[in-house]
Design an enzyme around this catalytic site. Structure first.
Site, PDB file in Angstrom:
ATOM      1  N   CYS A  95       2.388  -4.038  -5.159  1.00  0.00           N
ATOM      2  CA  CYS A  95       1.168  -3.425  -4.630  1.00  0.00           C
ATOM      3  C   CYS A  95       0.498  -2.602  -5.726  1.00  0.00           C
ATOM      4  CB  CYS A  95       1.525  -2.522  -3.449  1.00  0.00           C
ATOM      5  SG  CYS A  95       0.128  -1.691  -2.687  1.00  0.00           S
ATOM      6  N   HIS A 137      -0.298  -8.502   3.614  1.00  0.00           N
ATOM      7  CA  HIS A 137      -0.126  -7.263   2.857  1.00  0.00           C
ATOM      8  C   HIS A 137      -1.326  -6.332   3.072  1.00  0.00           C
ATOM      9  CE1 HIS A 137       1.251  -4.939  -0.744  1.00  0.00           C
ATOM     10  NE2 HIS A 137      -0.037  -4.645  -0.782  1.00  0.00           N
ATOM     11  N   GLU A 138      -2.530  -6.866   2.957  1.00  0.00           N
ATOM     12  CA  GLU A 138      -3.728  -6.028   3.101  1.00  0.00           C
ATOM     13  C   GLU A 138      -3.904  -5.542   4.545  1.00  0.00           C
ATOM     14  OE1 GLU A 138      -4.948  -4.867   0.412  1.00  0.00           O
ATOM     15  OE2 GLU A 138      -3.749  -6.300  -0.716  1.00  0.00           O
TER      16      GLU A 138
END
Length: 163
Positions: A95, A137-138
């Site tokens: 990330c 993930h976002e």
């Protein structure tokens, strides 16, 4: 617009829930442009609004920035959510907001994601592989979650990046 600094863990904005976005809001276009500029200047392939300090449901994803990946190209979604997911697997993930670490997390190989375009039009996309991972993930960022929160064991599944 401009490149914004990417917030780093443990900034509290990264753990906050986000608000739905009104595509007609004048600030949305400016924030989208800031996110696009920031993504372009970063080594990443996706970005969520909380990562630049805006607690709103807005993501940008462009996995074609990574060599060998295609996906849907540049995607901007407001108020996104996952409709379907299948093919669970554990994958190594990193990330921009946690630049010194990667970790093994459970994600899904295929997803169906829905949201709005910046013009307010409905968008539904089927994504797989790396692109599906990027969307998941976002979307976690929009719920105040980091990949660190999905790691089963910090002692065996968290890794320091080699520089």
């Amino acid at each position: 617009m401009s490149v914004r600094p990417i917030l780093l863990y443990p900034d509290p904005a990264l753990k906050a829930k986000t608000a739905r976005v009104d595509p007609a809001s004048p600030e949305v276009a400016a924030i989208v442009q800031d996110m696009l500029d920031t993504l372009k200047a970063s080594p990443g392939v996706a970005l969520a609004a909380p990562q630049i300090g805006h607690l709103m449901q807005l993501i940008v994803v462009d996995v074609s920035r990574k060599k060998g990946e295609q996906g849907h190209g540049l995607v901007v979604l407001l108020n996104p959510h996952i409709l379907q997911q299948d093919g669970p697997r554990v994958i190594r993930e990193g990330c921009l907001s946690v630049p010194d670490y990667t970790g093994n997390v459970l994600r899904y190989e295929r997803i169906l994601v829905q949201g709005l375009s910046p013009d307010g039009l409905p968008v539904t996309l089927a994504a797989s592989g790396f692109e599906a991972l990027a969307f998941q993930h976002e979307l976690d960022h929009l719920d105040g979650m980091l990949f660190l929160d999905r790691i089963a064991s910090l002692s065996t599944d968290l890794f320091r990046r080699k520089r």
